[in-house]
Design a protein around this motif. Structure first.
Motif, PDB file in Angstrom:
ATOM      1  N   UNK A  72      44.637 -55.725  24.276  1.00 52.98           N
ATOM      2  CA  UNK A  72      45.000 -57.149  24.138  1.00 52.98           C
ATOM      3  C   UNK A  72      46.060 -57.334  23.064  1.00 52.98           C
ATOM      4  N   UNK A  73      47.226 -57.816  23.471  1.00 54.23           N
ATOM      5  CA  UNK A  73      48.288 -58.043  22.487  1.00 54.23           C
ATOM      6  C   UNK A  73      47.933 -59.237  21.589  1.00 54.23           C
ATOM      7  N   UNK A  74      48.503 -59.205  20.370  1.00 60.47           N
ATOM      8  CA  UNK A  74      48.240 -60.270  19.387  1.00 60.47           C
ATOM      9  C   UNK A  74      48.586 -61.671  19.899  1.00 60.47           C
ATOM     10  N   UNK A  75      49.424 -61.770  20.932  1.00 64.67           N
ATOM     11  CA  UNK A  75      49.836 -63.084  21.444  1.00 64.67           C
ATOM     12  C   UNK A  75      48.940 -63.594  22.570  1.00 64.67           C
ATOM     13  N   UNK A  76      47.850 -62.912  22.858  1.00 63.92           N
ATOM     14  CA  UNK A  76      46.942 -63.409  23.908  1.00 63.92           C
ATOM     15  C   UNK A  76      46.197 -64.638  23.411  1.00 63.92           C
ATOM     16  N   UNK A  77      45.870 -65.524  24.354  1.00 62.29           N
ATOM     17  CA  UNK A  77      45.169 -66.764  23.951  1.00 62.29           C
ATOM     18  C   UNK A  77      43.804 -66.392  23.348  1.00 62.29           C
ATOM     19  N   UNK A  78      43.326 -67.198  22.372  1.00 62.22           N
ATOM     20  CA  UNK A  78      42.172 -66.792  21.571  1.00 62.22           C
ATOM     21  C   UNK A  78      40.917 -66.397  22.361  1.00 62.22           C
ATOM     22  N   UNK A  79      40.554 -67.132  23.415  1.00 62.52           N
ATOM     23  CA  UNK A  79      39.306 -66.805  24.115  1.00 62.52           C
ATOM     24  C   UNK A  79      39.390 -65.422  24.760  1.00 62.52           C
ATOM     25  N   UNK A  80      40.566 -65.097  25.298  1.00 55.86           N
ATOM     26  CA  UNK A  80      40.743 -63.751  25.883  1.00 55.86           C
ATOM     27  C   UNK A  80      40.771 -62.711  24.759  1.00 55.86           C
ATOM     28  N   UNK A  81      41.538 -63.022  23.727  1.00 56.81           N
ATOM     29  CA  UNK A  81      41.732 -62.085  22.605  1.00 56.81           C
ATOM     30  C   UNK A  81      40.400 -61.664  21.993  1.00 56.81           C
ATOM     31  N   UNK A  82      39.460 -62.616  21.913  1.00 56.43           N
ATOM     32  CA  UNK A  82      38.191 -62.321  21.242  1.00 56.43           C
ATOM     33  C   UNK A  82      37.043 -61.988  22.200  1.00 56.43           C
ATOM     34  N   UNK A 133      58.179 -64.328   3.660  1.00 55.55           N
ATOM     35  CA  UNK A 133      57.855 -62.964   4.073  1.00 55.55           C
ATOM     36  C   UNK A 133      58.325 -62.785   5.503  1.00 55.55           C
ATOM     37  N   UNK A 134      58.828 -61.601   5.813  1.00 57.19           N
ATOM     38  CA  UNK A 134      59.188 -61.314   7.201  1.00 57.19           C
ATOM     39  C   UNK A 134      58.633 -59.947   7.566  1.00 57.19           C
ATOM     40  N   UNK A 135      58.007 -59.858   8.717  1.00 55.58           N
ATOM     41  CA  UNK A 135      57.458 -58.577   9.147  1.00 55.58           C
ATOM     42  C   UNK A 135      56.954 -58.664  10.572  1.00 55.58           C
ATOM     43  N   UNK A 136      56.594 -57.519  11.104  1.00 58.57           N
ATOM     44  CA  UNK A 136      56.066 -57.444  12.468  1.00 58.57           C
ATOM     45  C   UNK A 136      54.762 -58.239  12.563  1.00 58.57           C
ATOM     46  N   UNK A 137      54.240 -58.389  13.765  1.00 56.01           N
ATOM     47  CA  UNK A 137      52.977 -59.137  13.921  1.00 56.01           C
ATOM     48  C   UNK A 137      51.878 -58.493  13.086  1.00 56.01           C
ATOM     49  N   UNK A 190      52.504 -75.332  15.105  1.00 55.58           N
ATOM     50  CA  UNK A 190      53.239 -74.575  16.112  1.00 55.58           C
ATOM     51  C   UNK A 190      53.033 -75.160  17.507  1.00 55.58           C
ATOM     52  N   UNK A 191      54.118 -75.278  18.252  1.00 57.70           N
ATOM     53  CA  UNK A 191      53.963 -75.723  19.637  1.00 57.70           C
ATOM     54  C   UNK A 191      54.727 -74.787  20.568  1.00 57.70           C
ATOM     55  N   UNK A 192      55.067 -73.599  20.064  1.00 58.07           N
ATOM     56  CA  UNK A 192      55.893 -72.702  20.869  1.00 58.07           C
ATOM     57  C   UNK A 192      55.044 -71.554  21.412  1.00 58.07           C
ATOM     58  N   UNK A 193      54.827 -71.587  22.735  1.00 54.95           N
ATOM     59  CA  UNK A 193      54.093 -70.502  23.379  1.00 54.95           C
ATOM     60  C   UNK A 193      55.068 -69.685  24.204  1.00 54.95           C
ATOM     61  N   UNK A 231      52.867 -69.470  10.103  1.00 55.70           N
ATOM     62  CA  UNK A 231      53.470 -68.313  10.763  1.00 55.70           C
ATOM     63  C   UNK A 231      54.521 -68.777  11.760  1.00 55.70           C
ATOM     64  N   UNK A 232      55.741 -68.262  11.616  1.00 53.46           N
ATOM     65  CA  UNK A 232      56.785 -68.593  12.584  1.00 53.46           C
ATOM     66  C   UNK A 232      56.790 -67.497  13.645  1.00 53.46           C
ATOM     67  N   UNK A 233      55.888 -67.653  14.586  1.00 55.68           N
ATOM     68  CA  UNK A 233      55.769 -66.694  15.685  1.00 55.68           C
ATOM     69  C   UNK A 233      55.020 -67.394  16.811  1.00 55.68           C
ATOM     70  N   UNK A 234      54.661 -66.651  17.839  1.00 55.50           N
ATOM     71  CA  UNK A 234      53.979 -67.228  18.995  1.00 55.50           C
ATOM     72  C   UNK A 234      52.693 -67.937  18.538  1.00 55.50           C
ATOM     73  N   UNK A 235      52.467 -69.159  19.070  1.00 55.33           N
ATOM     74  CA  UNK A 235      51.328 -69.982  18.596  1.00 55.33           C
ATOM     75  C   UNK A 235      49.968 -69.298  18.665  1.00 55.33           C
ATOM     76  N   UNK A 236      49.737 -68.579  19.757  1.00 54.76           N
ATOM     77  CA  UNK A 236      48.401 -68.006  19.924  1.00 54.76           C
ATOM     78  C   UNK A 236      48.071 -67.040  18.810  1.00 54.76           C
ATOM     79  N   UNK A 237      49.093 -66.363  18.296  1.00 52.92           N
ATOM     80  CA  UNK A 237      48.801 -65.428  17.218  1.00 52.92           C
ATOM     81  C   UNK A 237      48.319 -66.202  15.994  1.00 52.92           C
ATOM     82  N   UNK A 238      48.972 -67.342  15.714  1.00 56.68           N
ATOM     83  CA  UNK A 238      48.521 -68.177  14.596  1.00 56.68           C
ATOM     84  C   UNK A 238      47.070 -68.591  14.796  1.00 56.68           C
TER      85      UNK A 238
END
Ligand code: SF4
Length: 348
Positions: free
Chosen positions: A50-60, A257-261, A301-304, A278-285
């Motif tokens: 599961x990638x870090x950008x998966x929606x929370x219910x799937x991710x967990x 700070x800038x770095x990978x997920x 965040x509103x960017x998916x 976090x300036x990245x995909x919302x689901x990761x936040x």
């Protein structure tokens, strides 16, 4: 991660982590789907990544491993399961196949593409190599297998600087992310140019440059602006802002700070700021917020990512049931792509 198989156990876990952000009826429904997926996973001797950008219910609920694309492909290489289901986008599943050629690798949706991976073709790379003969090609992992196959070495957002420095050459072709290239150029003190696809506008070779980039962008990270940061800081002066290096160099410079997920996740775990953004995909936040309930994560965040968003529990269940959509890579391309990925793995 260990994954539960009973609906009740999955529901309890999801409810503990997500009850403040996801309606209860949705959690119950998702727990039922996850339970069936986890049952089938055992029956079919499969592993789910599961990638870090998966929606929370799937991710967990269903992944055996979570993380960024490279970490996950490495985990897959260590597992002895027959089937690898990659809950992420197609180029990620391809990387898993490049590293695990004897396994069946599935991606749950055929529509899970990527604007960055689609920005460049193998033919584009061949043309770049013809225009800049002898210059080594560093290719971001967010590309398709045939593009990797044309490359000397791959990199991730986490090791891009180390990979470029490892080459010890005057010039480097760094593709396809325009912003990641600019951020790496800034960090390594190199001057960068961007040739275009238009032969009439070929870049002059007499300019002083050390990096050759490509105009590809992540359609998620390109959306964050310096104005967004200024507005947030006005409202929350003590906020710590983390930006992915696929954001523009101006956004990265205006962040703390800038770095990978993975680096961003570790940064939040190890620090104690009054607020984080976090300036990245919302689901990761959302996923980081659920794992760190004691930390104040701003949810502005509103960017998916429309591609990551294609991967649902429903599609993952169907992928396992029908063993679809299988990643197939021509063996000659896979072998050459493997060399570029493998060379990177030696660097870290
Ligand atoms: S977040 Fe950006 S780089 Fe990642 S899959 Fe989506 S479009 Fe591609």
């Amino acid at each position: 991660m260990t994954t539960a198989t009973t609906t009740e156990a999955i529901y309890d876990n999801l409810s503990r982590l997500l009850s403040t952000t996801v309606p209860d009826f949705e959690l119950r429904l998702k727990a039922e789907l996850a339970s069936e997926i986890n049952r089938l996973k055992v029956e079919k001797n499969a592993v789910i990544l599961g990638h870090n950008y998966m929606e929370p219910a799937l991710f967990y609920s269903i992944p055996d491993y979570v993380g960024d694309s490279l970490e996950l492909s490495r985990k897959a290489a260590q597992s002895n399961k027959d089937i690898i289901v990659f809950c992420g986008v197609k180029f990620m599943a391809e990387t898993a196949k490049i590293l695990n050629p004897t396994r069946k690798v599935l991606v749950p949706s055929e529509k899970a593409g990527c604007s960055l991976a689609a920005s460049i073709t193998a033919e584009d790379v061949r043309e770049l190599k013809a225009q800049f003969p002898g210059v080594p090609v560093v290719t971001y992992i967010n590309t398709y297998a045939d593009v990797k196959a044309e490359s000397d070495i791959c990199c991730t957002s986490g090791n891009a600087v180390a990979v470029v420095n490892s080459l010890n050459t005057d010039k480097v072709i760094f593709i396809p992310d325009e912003y990641l290239a600019a951020n790496v150029a800034r960090e390594t003190g190199k001057q960068i140019i961007y040739p275009t696809k238009d032969p009439k506008q070929r870049f002059r070779n007499d300019l002083n440059y050390q990096m050759i980039g490509w105009p590809g962008r992540c359609e998620v990270h390109e959306k964050f602006t310096v104005e967004d940061i200024a507005n947030v800081r006005k409202q929350f002066p003590d906020v710590v802002i983390l930006a992915h290096p696929e954001c523009s160099p101006e956004v990265v410079a205006a962040s703390d700070f800038s770095g990978s997920t993975t680096a961003m996740i570790k940064f939040v775990e190890k620090t104690n700021a009054p607020h984080y953004l976090m300036l990245t995909e919302c689901s990761m936040g959302d996923n980081v917020a659920a794992a760190n309930p004691d930390k104040e994560m701003l949810r502005l965040c509103s960017i998916r990512c429309p591609h990551m968003n294609q991967i649902t529990l429903e599609d993952t269940l169907e992928a396992l049931q029908k063993e679809q959509f299988e990643i197939v890579i021509d063996e000659e391309i896979r072998r050459r792509a493997y060399n570029a990925v493998e060379r990177m793995l030696h660097i870290g």
